[in-house]
Design an enzyme around this catalytic site. Structure first.
Site, PDB file in Angstrom:
ATOM      1  N   ILE B  94      45.944 116.169  -6.199  1.00 57.82           N
ATOM      2  CA  ILE B  94      46.694 115.590  -7.309  1.00 57.82           C
ATOM      3  C   ILE B  94      46.155 114.218  -7.650  1.00 57.82           C
ATOM      4  O   ILE B  94      45.870 113.894  -8.772  1.00 57.82           O
ATOM      5  CB  ILE B  94      48.198 115.463  -6.958  1.00 57.82           C
ATOM      6  CG1 ILE B  94      48.789 116.835  -6.631  1.00 57.82           C
ATOM      7  CG2 ILE B  94      48.948 114.830  -8.116  1.00 57.82           C
ATOM      8  CD1 ILE B  94      50.183 116.747  -6.048  1.00 57.82           C
ATOM      9  N   GLU B  95      46.017 113.434  -6.649  1.00 51.90           N
ATOM     10  CA  GLU B  95      45.690 112.046  -6.913  1.00 51.90           C
ATOM     11  C   GLU B  95      45.109 111.406  -5.679  1.00 51.90           C
ATOM     12  O   GLU B  95      45.552 111.627  -4.568  1.00 51.90           O
ATOM     13  CB  GLU B  95      46.953 111.295  -7.323  1.00 51.90           C
ATOM     14  CG  GLU B  95      46.805 109.815  -7.464  1.00 51.90           C
ATOM     15  CD  GLU B  95      46.636 109.383  -8.903  1.00 51.90           C
ATOM     16  OE1 GLU B  95      46.447 108.199  -9.129  1.00 51.90           O
ATOM     17  OE2 GLU B  95      46.684 110.259  -9.798  1.00 51.90           O
ATOM     18  N   GLU B  96      44.150 110.573  -5.894  1.00 50.01           N
ATOM     19  CA  GLU B  96      43.608 109.764  -4.824  1.00 50.01           C
ATOM     20  C   GLU B  96      44.236 108.391  -4.937  1.00 50.01           C
ATOM     21  O   GLU B  96      43.913 107.638  -5.849  1.00 50.01           O
ATOM     22  CB  GLU B  96      42.095 109.687  -4.976  1.00 50.01           C
ATOM     23  CG  GLU B  96      41.441 108.661  -4.107  1.00 50.01           C
ATOM     24  CD  GLU B  96      40.847 109.275  -2.858  1.00 50.01           C
ATOM     25  OE1 GLU B  96      40.405 108.509  -2.011  1.00 50.01           O
ATOM     26  OE2 GLU B  96      40.832 110.509  -2.746  1.00 50.01           O
ATOM     27  N   TYR B  99      46.363 104.584  -0.425  1.00 50.66           N
ATOM     28  CA  TYR B  99      46.573 104.778   1.003  1.00 50.66           C
ATOM     29  C   TYR B  99      46.277 106.191   1.458  1.00 50.66           C
ATOM     30  O   TYR B  99      46.329 106.491   2.625  1.00 50.66           O
ATOM     31  CB  TYR B  99      48.010 104.410   1.384  1.00 50.66           C
ATOM     32  CG  TYR B  99      48.239 102.950   1.252  1.00 50.66           C
ATOM     33  CD1 TYR B  99      47.834 102.089   2.262  1.00 50.66           C
ATOM     34  CD2 TYR B  99      48.811 102.415   0.106  1.00 50.66           C
ATOM     35  CE1 TYR B  99      48.006 100.733   2.142  1.00 50.66           C
ATOM     36  CE2 TYR B  99      48.989 101.054  -0.022  1.00 50.66           C
ATOM     37  CZ  TYR B  99      48.587 100.213   1.001  1.00 50.66           C
ATOM     38  OH  TYR B  99      48.763  98.879   0.882  1.00 50.66           O
ATOM     39  N   GLY B 100      46.018 107.074   0.556  1.00 55.76           N
ATOM     40  CA  GLY B 100      45.772 108.430   0.994  1.00 55.76           C
ATOM     41  C   GLY B 100      45.454 109.329  -0.175  1.00 55.76           C
ATOM     42  O   GLY B 100      45.257 108.878  -1.295  1.00 55.76           O
ATOM     43  N   VAL B 102      46.716 112.857  -2.227  1.00 55.65           N
ATOM     44  CA  VAL B 102      47.870 113.735  -2.384  1.00 55.65           C
ATOM     45  C   VAL B 102      47.394 115.095  -2.892  1.00 55.65           C
ATOM     46  O   VAL B 102      46.598 115.178  -3.824  1.00 55.65           O
ATOM     47  CB  VAL B 102      48.907 113.125  -3.348  1.00 55.65           C
ATOM     48  CG1 VAL B 102      50.119 114.040  -3.466  1.00 55.65           C
ATOM     49  CG2 VAL B 102      49.332 111.746  -2.864  1.00 55.65           C
ATOM     50  N   LYS B 117      50.771 114.445   1.330  1.00 57.57           N
ATOM     51  CA  LYS B 117      50.080 113.161   1.227  1.00 57.57           C
ATOM     52  C   LYS B 117      49.392 112.869   2.540  1.00 57.57           C
ATOM     53  O   LYS B 117      50.041 112.757   3.582  1.00 57.57           O
ATOM     54  CB  LYS B 117      51.078 112.055   0.894  1.00 57.57           C
ATOM     55  CG  LYS B 117      50.456 110.663   0.813  1.00 57.57           C
ATOM     56  CD  LYS B 117      51.436 109.655   0.247  1.00 57.57           C
ATOM     57  CE  LYS B 117      50.848 108.251   0.236  1.00 57.57           C
ATOM     58  NZ  LYS B 117      51.752 107.274  -0.379  1.00 57.57           N
ATOM     59  N   ASP B 212      57.042  98.323  -4.200  1.00 59.16           N
ATOM     60  CA  ASP B 212      55.941  98.771  -5.062  1.00 59.16           C
ATOM     61  C   ASP B 212      56.466  99.687  -6.162  1.00 59.16           C
ATOM     62  O   ASP B 212      55.895 100.745  -6.418  1.00 59.16           O
ATOM     63  CB  ASP B 212      54.859  99.467  -4.230  1.00 59.16           C
ATOM     64  CG  ASP B 212      53.535  99.587  -5.006  1.00 59.16           C
ATOM     65  OD1 ASP B 212      53.380  98.892  -6.031  1.00 59.16           O
ATOM     66  OD2 ASP B 212      52.676 100.386  -4.586  1.00 59.16           O
TER      67      ASP B 212
HETATM   68  N1  LIG Z   1      55.807 114.630  -4.192  1.00 59.48           N
HETATM   69  C1  LIG Z   1      54.850 114.556  -5.133  1.00 59.48           C
HETATM   70  N2  LIG Z   1      54.734 115.524  -6.065  1.00 59.48           N
HETATM   71  C2  LIG Z   1      53.777 115.439  -7.006  1.00 59.48           C
HETATM   72  N3  LIG Z   1      52.913 114.431  -7.114  1.00 59.48           N
HETATM   73  C3  LIG Z   1      52.964 113.439  -6.209  1.00 59.48           C
HETATM   74  C4  LIG Z   1      53.931 113.447  -5.181  1.00 59.48           C
HETATM   75  N4  LIG Z   1      53.765 112.326  -4.437  1.00 59.48           N
HETATM   76  C5  LIG Z   1      52.737 111.667  -4.979  1.00 59.48           C
HETATM   77  N5  LIG Z   1      52.247 112.317  -6.055  1.00 59.48           N
HETATM   78  C6  LIG Z   1      51.129 111.902  -6.913  1.00 59.48           C
HETATM   79  O1  LIG Z   1      50.192 111.209  -6.137  1.00 59.48           O
HETATM   80  C7  LIG Z   1      50.068 109.868  -6.572  1.00 59.48           C
HETATM   81  C8  LIG Z   1      49.847 108.970  -5.387  1.00 59.48           C
HETATM   82  O2  LIG Z   1      50.900 109.117  -4.481  1.00 59.48           O
HETATM   83  P1  LIG Z   1      51.536 107.838  -3.804  1.00 59.48           P
HETATM   84  O3  LIG Z   1      52.577 108.293  -2.852  1.00 59.48           O
HETATM   85  O4  LIG Z   1      51.955 106.913  -4.870  1.00 59.48           O
HETATM   86  O5  LIG Z   1      50.288 107.286  -2.975  1.00 59.48           O
HETATM   87  P2  LIG Z   1      49.586 105.883  -2.971  1.00 59.48           P
HETATM   88  O6  LIG Z   1      50.268 105.111  -1.890  1.00 59.48           O
HETATM   89  O7  LIG Z   1      48.214 106.236  -2.609  1.00 59.48           O
HETATM   90  O8  LIG Z   1      49.747 105.266  -4.315  1.00 59.48           O
HETATM   91  C9  LIG Z   1      51.339 109.572  -7.346  1.00 59.48           C
HETATM   92  O9  LIG Z   1      51.138 108.599  -8.320  1.00 59.48           O
HETATM   93  C10 LIG Z   1      51.616 110.925  -7.967  1.00 59.48           C
HETATM   94  O10 LIG Z   1      50.832 111.125  -9.113  1.00 59.48           O
HETATM   95 MG   LIG Z   2      51.395 105.007  -5.472  1.00 57.12          MG
END
Ligand SMILES: Nc1ncnc2c1ncn2[C@@H]1O[C@H](COP(=O)(O)OP(=O)(O)O)[C@@H](O)[C@H]1O
Ligand SMILES: [Mg+2]
Lengths: 293, 429
Positions: B94-96, B99-100, B102, B117, B212
């Site tokens: 989904i997304e980099e 911190y990790g 997803v 995540k 945050d």
């Molecule tokens: N439960 C979830 N369902 C769908 N997308 C998610 C979920 N949690 C995180 N994401 C996606 O992943 C992105 C990064 O997750 P996040 O927890 O914010 O990590 P980071 O600490 O790296 O910012 C979020 O902006 C969102 O787009």
């Molecule tokens: Mg985030």
């Protein structure tokens, strides 16, 4: 405060702890749990760590042995890993290096006790701590053990490391019972709660039950009478059930049993899983398997 | 002695907690072994002497009526080891984040779609990172309709693979705002803001600061419900803060409260409320309120929008560590009204109470929930009436959101991605 519920061991986890499944008798497991908690406490004192972190570590340590056998991990390693982890959880992290030094000191003290030839506990050569060499492997071995222990605790507890300490509840209950002015009551009950940290009760019973047990033992000891008639029992005010309160009292009382020198020495030898395995080899008989089921 | 119940094994007794319908009288059952043990206790050991006798058994024992403060034991979770990440089938990344990584994944047992995540644990010199502990603990203790639900924490093959498993939520607000053809309606903004405020109020009541809050950390499902996510910087605020106080390296720049910008090392729930104000503005504007490149630029943007702080609007300003290094611009009237020409007076009032300089005077989440803005027309829209959008997270549409700097820095780590790919592939093969 957080309303999330802290985890407790399940019925089947209590009936068959992994250590007992491995042939470690009930009483030995109980003694080793207490020993590990004393070890955590000693390290905490040497590190001048906050009591909340030490107590949290002891509770995590107790929980751990409901999901893992003492044959698989040493109580020393897990104890120190729990202290390291709990210090982070309570926002008073300790330095790895300091913890390792303290762990090393405590280990040396134990092996000194074990090797001192005198059979009497009083008369043995003085203990001298030899600081570890940073060029030797001890430091890295202990560091690895600590990191692994911390991670194993997290993993095996499913990362649910939520702990609720009993002290606030004690203060509330004493207030409800009108006992806050009795300093002797407060001190003694507080002491029982701390002693209980060496027993598994915080992994078994909700806090109100444990606090009720501490108050029960205290008031009995000091000869204070509280409403205990069948219609009006003070502990029911706190949602504790009599037989649970009683069971907690039993766990605490068993701590005060005297151990003979031989038992004490054999416990020291079981700070590591190696020691436990050795004990199991020497004591494997049909007798030890039937114990504590 | 036989009439005296000795210490009993909990298992005997506790069968009653686990079985709801059990009406067995609580007869103290003792194994002979245990009784022997209590008998053998040395009589000089002080407390043993005072070992009490059990009160006489009641004829009709009743279960204690549990108060709401003491939930029955059956409600406590049991000690449950982490499952393996292989319980999930990997779908798409989904997304980099900073911190990790997803991922979207499927629970192999139930078929449910979840988000995983992956925590960054490599090269940790201090064991398991305290920030990851805070994130997991905060998520576990915040069970709320508007906080993303954590299901479990699973582990991979090595000690460095740890994944938070959450409910999968289709959108994040940042992406949504960029792909939406038209901005949210006032009635929709009210609904979203109410949800956000109730989640924040809930966290604050549990002593948790999020630290945050921003649109990319707010998820939204297709039923018009917001879920606060990413507790990667969360902290309990009653805790000891240690030497040096709380870090200023929190909160993505654009959403960062002025007291943090000015170097405060003790700050509290008000920092989250400032971020909520920025988010409120962003929902209206459809773009971030303060798109500054650095802290100085951000401060001057804030000063411009709100007018520089005065000794009445912010009495403690001068005592902040960095206040002396900053030359305040000449007094000028706030520009809020010009920036939000269509917002009602009540809406503007709420916004300015959120974007209040003095953290002491800034509105709390609980107070904000009661603000007249939410009870004036148009009323908040029912979440069911929100339209649904294609989910970028589920790979339904390519997206190109404007890039906001992250808190504190966004570091790409493709190694993690390829690692996950490698073992997911190996397993699926
Ligand atoms: N439960 C979830 N369902 C769908 N997308 C998610 C979920 N949690 C995180 N994401 C996606 O992943 C992105 C990064 O997750 P996040 O927890 O914010 O990590 P980071 O600490 O790296 O910012 C979020 O902006 C969102 O787009
Ligand atoms: Mg985030």
């Amino acid at each position: 405060m957080s309303t999330a519920l802290y985890p407790l061991a399940s019925l089947s986890q209590i009936e068959k702890t992994p250590s007992r499944e491995d042939g470690i008798p009930f009483e030995l497991e109980e003694d080793l749990r207490a020993y590990g908690c004393k070890f955590i406490h000693e390290a905490g004192v040497l590190l001048k760590q906050k009591q909340v972190a030490v107590a949290t570590a002891q509770i995590l340590f107790q929980r751990f042995w409901y999901v893992t056998s003492m044959k698989q991990f040493g109580i020393g390693d897990i104890g120190m890993g729990a202290l390291y982890l709990a210090s982070k959880l309570e926002e008073c992290p300790i330095r790895m290096r300091e913890l390792i030094n303290v762990y090393d000191l405590l280990l040396q003290r134990v092996s000194h006790r074990l090797t001192s030839t005198s059979s009497s506990l009083q008369h043995r050569p003085e203990f001298k701590y030899i600081p570890m060499s940073y060029f030797g492997s001890t430091f890295y071995d202990l560091k690895d053990a600590l990191v692994v222990a911390e991670m194993q605790i997290l993993k095996r507890l499913g990362f649910n490391v939520h702990v609720v300490l009993p002290y606030g509840t004690l203060v509330n209950y004493l207030r409800v019972l009108g006992l806050t002015s009795r300093e002797d009551v407060c001190t003694r009950a507080w002491g029982y709660l701390n002693d209980a940290l060496q027993t598994p009760v915080y992994a078994l019973y909700p806090v109100p039950t444990i606090v009720s047990a501490a108050i029960f033992l205290t008031t009995r000891h000091l000869g204070i009478s509280l409403p205990s008639s069948p219609e009006n029992r003070w502990w029911e005010l706190f949602d504790a059930e009599w037989e649970d309160v009683w069971s907690v009292c039993g766990y605490i009382m068993r701590l005060y049993r005297e151990r003979d020198v031989k038992t004490q020495k054999s416990l020291w030898g079981m700070l590591t899983k190696k020691g436990v395995r050795q004990w199991l080899e020497e004591n494997t008989s049909s007798d030890s398997n039937t114990q504590g089921s | 002695m036989s009439a005296t119940p000795g210490p009993s094994t909990p298992s005997k007794k506790r069968s009653r907690w686990d079985a709801d319908e059990d009406n067995q009288p609580p007869e103290p059952q003792l194994s002979s072994k245990r009784r022997a043990k209590s008998k053998s206790a040395k009589s000089e050991t002080p407390p043993v002497q005072t070992l009490p006798h059990a009160p006489p058994g009641r004829p009709e024992p009743t279960h204690p009526r549990h108060s709401i403060f003491v939930p029955p034991r059956t409600l406590h979770p049991t000690l449950t080891p982490s499952r393996s990440v292989y319980c999930y089938e990997r779908l798409n990344a989904i997304e980099e984040g900073s911190y990790g990584v997803v991922f979207r994944a499927r629970d192999k047992q139930t078929g449910e779609i979840v988000a995983l995540k992956k925590l960054k644990l490599d090269e940790e010199k201090h064991g398991f990172p305290i920030t990851a502990l805070r994130e997991i603990n905060a998520l576990m203790s915040c069970k709320h309709e508007n906080v993303v639900n954590i299901r479990e924490v699973v582990v991979g093959d090595t000690l460095t693979q740890v994944f938070i498993v959450m409910d999968f939520i289709e959108h994040d607000l940042k992406t949504l705002l960029t792909v939406m053809p038209s901005p949210f309606l006032q009635s929709e903004i009210k609904t979203l803001l109410l949800q956000l405020l109730s989640a924040v109020a809930y966290c604050h009541e549990r002593w948790i600061l999020h630290r945050d809050l921003k649109t990319s950390n707010l998820l939204m499902n297709n039923r018009g419900t917001i879920k606060v996510a990413d507790f990667g910087l969360a902290r309990r605020y009653g805790d000891p803060v240690g030497v040096g106080g709380l870090t200023q390296l929190v909160v993505t720049l654009w959403y960062r409260a002025p007291e943090i910008l000015l170097g405060a090392t003790t700050y509290s729930t008000a920092v989250d409320m400032w971020s909520v104000g920025c988010i409120f503005a962003e929902l209206i504007l459809k773009e971030p309120l303060f798109q500054a490149k650095g802290e100085i630029e951000l401060l001057s943007m804030i000063f411009k929008l709100l007018g520089p702080p005065t000794s009445t609007s912010w009495p403690d300003y001068q005592s902040l560590p960095l206040a002396k290094t900053i030359t305040l611009p000449p007094q000028q009237p706030p520009q809020l009204r010009q920036k939000f020409p269509y917002l009602t007076a009540a809406g503007l009032d709420l916004l300015s109470r959120l974007l209040t300089y003095d953290p002491e005077k800034r509105i709390s989440a609980r107070e904000a929930l009661q603000h007249p803005y939410f009870s004036e027309s148009p009323l908040p829209k029912h979440p069911d009436l929100f339209g649904s959008f294609p989910s970028a997270a589920a790979g339904e549409k390519r997206r190109k959101p404007f890039d906001s700097p992250s808190a504190p820095a966004r570091a790409a780590d493709y190694k993690l991605l390829t690692e996950f790919d490698a073992y997911a592939d190996a397993h699926n093969a």
